[in-house]
Scaffold this motif. Structure first.
Motif, PDB file in Angstrom:
ATOM      1  N   TRP A 175      -0.951  -1.768  -5.150  1.00 12.12           N
ATOM      2  CA  TRP A 175      -1.735  -1.505  -3.982  1.00 12.12           C
ATOM      3  C   TRP A 175      -3.307  -2.026  -4.298  1.00 12.12           C
ATOM      4  O   TRP A 175      -3.668  -2.721  -3.223  1.00 12.12           O
ATOM      5  N   ASP A 176      -3.672  -1.861  -5.443  1.00  7.95           N
ATOM      6  CA  ASP A 176      -5.335  -2.317  -5.616  1.00  7.95           C
ATOM      7  C   ASP A 176      -5.215  -3.781  -5.286  1.00  7.95           C
ATOM      8  O   ASP A 176      -6.145  -4.216  -5.157  1.00  7.95           O
ATOM      9  N   PRO A 210       0.214   1.910  -8.081  1.00 10.03           N
ATOM     10  CA  PRO A 210      -1.104   2.039  -7.791  1.00 10.03           C
ATOM     11  C   PRO A 210      -1.673   0.479  -8.099  1.00 10.03           C
ATOM     12  O   PRO A 210      -2.905  -0.135  -7.384  1.00 10.03           O
ATOM     13  N   VAL A 222      -6.701   4.786  -6.184  1.00 10.36           N
ATOM     14  CA  VAL A 222      -5.536   4.922  -5.300  1.00 10.36           C
ATOM     15  C   VAL A 222      -4.738   6.089  -5.985  1.00 10.36           C
ATOM     16  O   VAL A 222      -4.700   6.168  -7.264  1.00 10.36           O
ATOM     17  N   SER A 223      -4.036   7.032  -5.117  1.00 10.90           N
ATOM     18  CA  SER A 223      -3.308   7.987  -5.485  1.00 10.90           C
ATOM     19  C   SER A 223      -1.833   7.243  -6.108  1.00 10.90           C
ATOM     20  O   SER A 223      -1.576   6.518  -5.117  1.00 10.90           O
ATOM     21  N   ALA A 224      -1.370   8.093  -6.970  1.00  9.00           N
ATOM     22  CA  ALA A 224      -0.127   7.353  -7.435  1.00  9.00           C
ATOM     23  C   ALA A 224       1.151   8.016  -6.396  1.00  9.00           C
ATOM     24  O   ALA A 224       1.064   8.921  -5.970  1.00  9.00           O
ATOM     25  N   THR A 265       2.935  -1.357 -11.827  1.00  7.08           N
ATOM     26  CA  THR A 265       2.824  -0.149 -11.353  1.00  7.08           C
ATOM     27  C   THR A 265       2.406   0.147  -9.956  1.00  7.08           C
ATOM     28  O   THR A 265       1.790  -0.823  -9.335  1.00  7.08           O
ATOM     29  N   SER A 300       0.991  -1.168  -0.021  1.00  8.70           N
ATOM     30  CA  SER A 300       0.168  -0.009   0.074  1.00  8.70           C
ATOM     31  C   SER A 300       0.933   1.266   0.300  1.00  8.70           C
ATOM     32  O   SER A 300       2.237   1.112   0.328  1.00  8.70           O
ATOM     33  N   GLU A 301       0.459   2.477  -0.352  1.00  9.45           N
ATOM     34  CA  GLU A 301       1.182   3.717  -0.501  1.00  9.45           C
ATOM     35  C   GLU A 301       1.846   4.007   0.798  1.00  9.45           C
ATOM     36  O   GLU A 301       1.262   3.852   2.217  1.00  9.45           O
TER      37      GLU A 301
END
Ligand code: PLP
Length: 388
Positions: free
Chosen positions: A265-266, A262, A386-388, A260, A174-175
């Motif tokens: 994370w997704d 995001p 989700v933010s990059a 990537t 996750s970020e």
């Protein structure tokens, strides 16, 4: 049964590309080829930590990274505020005490994340700045809890104590924004979300932490981070590194960048959400509470009268699916399902179907197809932005 899938929260099922990289021949670990690999790893890890700080590699499991973080920063005379949310937070406390630190504990009921307000209040009360360090766990692998790090960072900022974060089972999934949050040392390991075999701890260190490390602290030798920093400048590690694991980590970073951040994370968020939805649809109770769910591991309470360990044994022996169990206080009380590694949506749906059959055979009432259906509905939903 030849096909084996790991649903434990590390080590995880490694992608073929990583396994192929690990199988490459040895090289001179003090030669230019390996220096390029080390540089590529350090550069590739920085955005995953969300930092421009130094990232150093240690030939150790995650615990070695934690021991290096604490031992290079603190020692006798330091008072640390530890914020455990499970056994891995308790391990950080044990490490700090081993180095002669005084440790004060901010208690949290297992299943919940740390309350940022409670943390802020404790630090505000420390007017004479006795507390020199704060120990946090990003993701607690036993309880399936993930702390919300932004509010915790906010709670620690005004005080100024140095923060050490165990993100062994969190980083990458996750970020994470180390610099924006202002954390001082963050520890990750190769065998979790990066899906590489175990053997490398990855430690990001802020400038302020380096400054303190350059002063007096408890003695370390193999895990001396200053030595790691010095050799990193030469494109080397102080001691012979796990070269094969480094090859794997390099390949894993290529895969991470292709998917990537995001996307990665997704994937984790979606798998965890699908497994939680499946558990809830089966009337099973989650150990973690809303607002504190991990994206890398889902902890599910064993239904009353059902032996979770026997179910796990059956799944492992009959279907090649390895799920995690409880440890310490939670031994025999929970099943843990990891989301990290080279797992597909099909693997998740298949595992949930197999779990249903095992539950049914153990005498637990199951309406067959309930869990896979709940998971499929999560997979069919639009990706969470989700933010990059
Ligand atoms: N911290 C957390 C949150 C973990 O999940 C683990 C391992 O599962 C560790 C620390 C220890 O890592 P290792 O077993 O690689 O030493």
């Amino acid at each position: 049964m030849s096909k084996q899938l790991l649903f434990i929260p590390g080590p995880v099922t490694c992608p073929q590309e990583v396994l192929a990289a690990v199988a490459q021949p040895m090289t001179d670990h003090r030669g230019p080829g390996f220096a390029r690999i080390l540089a590529r790893i350090a550069t590739g890890m920085k955005p995953i930590f969300g930092t421009t700080n130094n990232v150093v590699l240690l030939g150790s499991s995650g615990t070695g990274g934690l021991e290096a973080a604490v031992g290079n920063l603190f020692g006798p005379g330091d008072t640390l505020l530890a914020c455990p949310v499970g056994v891995f937070g308790e391990r950080l406390i044990a490490i700090a005490r081993n180095f002669g630190c005084t440790v004060e504990v901010l208690p949290t009921t297992w299943g919940y994340g740390v309350d940022p307000q409670a943390l802020a209040q404790r630090l505000a009360a420390d007017t004479d700045k006795r507390i020199t360090g704060i120990l946090l766990t990003h993701n607690e692998t036993l309880t399936g809890v993930q702390n919300e790090m932004g509010p915790l960072a906010e709670a620690t900022r005004a005080h100024g104590a140095l923060t050490v974060v165990d993100s062994v089972s969190g980083l990458g999934a996750s970020e994470f924004t180390m610099d924006a949050w202002g954390f001082n040392v963050v520890v990750a390991a190769s065998q979790k979300a990066l899906a590489v075999p175990p053997g490398i701890a990855i430690v990001a260190v802020s400038e302020r932490a380096w400054q303190r490390m350059d002063g007096p602290h408890a003695p370390t030798f193999y895990l001396d981070l200053r030595k790691a920093r010095e050799f990193a400048k030469l494109g080397q590690t102080p001691w012979t590194p796990p070269i094969s694991v480094a090859y794997g980590l390099e390949a894993a970073l290529d895969l991470y960048e292709r998917e990537t951040a995001p996307g990665v994370w997704d994937r984790h968020a979606r798998y965890a959400s699908a497994i939680r939805a499946a558990a809830t649809a089966l009337d099973l109770e989650l150990f973690s509470h809303d607002g504190a769910h991990s994206v890398t591991v889902v902890a599910i309470k064993n239904p009353p009268g059902i032996d979770g360990d026997a179910i796990r044994k059956k799944l492992r022996e009959e279907r090649g699916l390895t799920l995690g169990g409880g440890q310490k206080e939670l031994k025999g009380k929970i099943i843990r399902i990891g989301t990290m590694g080279a797992l597909t949506q099909t693997d998740i749906v298949g595992m949930l179907g197999a779990l249903e059959i095992a539950l049914l055979e153990a005498g637990h009432p199951v309406h067959i197809g309930t869990a896979p259906k709940a998971a499929l509905n999560v997979f069919l939903a639009e990706p969470t932005p989700v933010s990059a």
